[in-house]
Design an enzyme around this catalytic site. Sequence first.
Site, PDB file in Angstrom:
ATOM      1  N   GLU A   1      54.428  52.785  36.282  1.00 52.70           N
ATOM      2  CA  GLU A   1      55.498  53.526  36.947  1.00 52.70           C
ATOM      3  C   GLU A   1      56.655  53.856  36.004  1.00 52.70           C
ATOM      4  OE1 GLU A   1      56.344  51.212  40.445  1.00 52.70           O
ATOM      5  OE2 GLU A   1      54.312  51.444  41.213  1.00 52.70           O
TER       6      GLU A   1
ATOM      7  N   HIS B   1      48.558  55.847  46.998  1.00 54.08           N
ATOM      8  CA  HIS B   1      49.115  55.369  48.266  1.00 54.08           C
ATOM      9  C   HIS B   1      49.409  56.609  49.116  1.00 54.08           C
ATOM     10  CE1 HIS B   1      49.491  51.267  46.822  1.00 54.08           C
ATOM     11  NE2 HIS B   1      50.159  51.691  45.758  1.00 54.08           N
TER      12      HIS B   1
ATOM     13  N   GLU C   1      45.024  51.841  43.460  1.00 53.12           N
ATOM     14  CA  GLU C   1      45.745  51.129  44.526  1.00 53.12           C
ATOM     15  C   GLU C   1      45.603  51.858  45.863  1.00 53.12           C
ATOM     16  OE1 GLU C   1      49.776  50.077  43.448  1.00 53.12           O
ATOM     17  OE2 GLU C   1      49.258  49.850  41.329  1.00 53.12           O
TER      18      GLU C   1
END
Length: 358
Positions: free
Chosen positions: A170, A247, A275
């Site tokens: 990130e 996500h 993820e």
Amino acid sequence: MPHSPAGHRRRVRRLPLVAVGALVAATAVALPQFTPDAKAATTLRGYADGRGVKIGAAVGDGPLTSDSGYTTVLDREFNSVTAENAMKWDAVEPTRGSFNWAAADRLVAHASAHNQGVRGHTLAWYAQLPSWLKNGNFSASELNTILKGHIDTEIGRYKGKVYAWDVVNEAFNEDGSMRGSLWQTKLGTGYIANALRWAHAADPAAKLYINDYNIEADNAKSDALYSLAKQLLADGVPLNGIGFQSHFVVGQVPSTMKANLKRFSDLGLEVSVTELDIRIPLPASSAQLAQQSADYKLASENCLGVARCAGVTVWGVSDKYSWIPGTFSGYGAALPYDETYAPKPAYAGLSNGLNPNA
């Protein structure tokens, strides 16, 4: 709906009980029939093994050590695991120079005993830093030494036991600028290349990833990451893959996802969905659960349809321990299994996405 940084997933809570009845009712018909044989073609793991790819799950230390229903599904359905929190800096070195490897060691040992690969997560991230590091006011030189030491120590401990690491996590803002993290502010963008080089020196066999969210579509953030990846490769930096967290909100898998993953693959990089979860406004309706199933199929096919896709990891095993309700108010039901470990329609969608003959 914009996605909040995944750093908010530090602690998870149970899915509100109001959703459970709706989920059970919606999944009471035509559930897949299972066999305890992890290699059987009817499991997610069986299909992934047949294609030579990973199907993974993020694993929490609590349920790993206390919930037999959790481990039964984990070991039957998944050939890869990622530590949800146990390998993050605040978990392994809460006090400077004092290490706690217990939870991470448990996961690695469990994976070894059940023939599962391990993805390491994560080494250089802006969040979940211990207070001694976050508030230490270190100089750039000191911080550089600390980061290298952390990478050397953690990768060194699990050398040969972790097949891939999310080395940098990130690093970008939504507009494609670099996130103003401790690392970026003190060390500049060069910390990314340094972290990758140090990681490679610590375990030359491990695949090294940059991992991020909201980069699944062709957008400003993914464009910036693409430019960085291209430059790193041109500079001979040991970058092996890009992790697309994925996500999603139900019904919102990006239409450009496959083409976007392909352009990173065309650079010679592995691509992985790292993820995956697909959250639904609660209580989840039958129509939303059906859409979620289609979304799981599409998201997995978007990766597996690209030449260098290494696999798909879902961020959790069941809704019982999902981070979503605690972070996105009013949302939940994001994973392929409900709180009772009954497979939801999403399980069939993911299974069909992995099955080349579906």
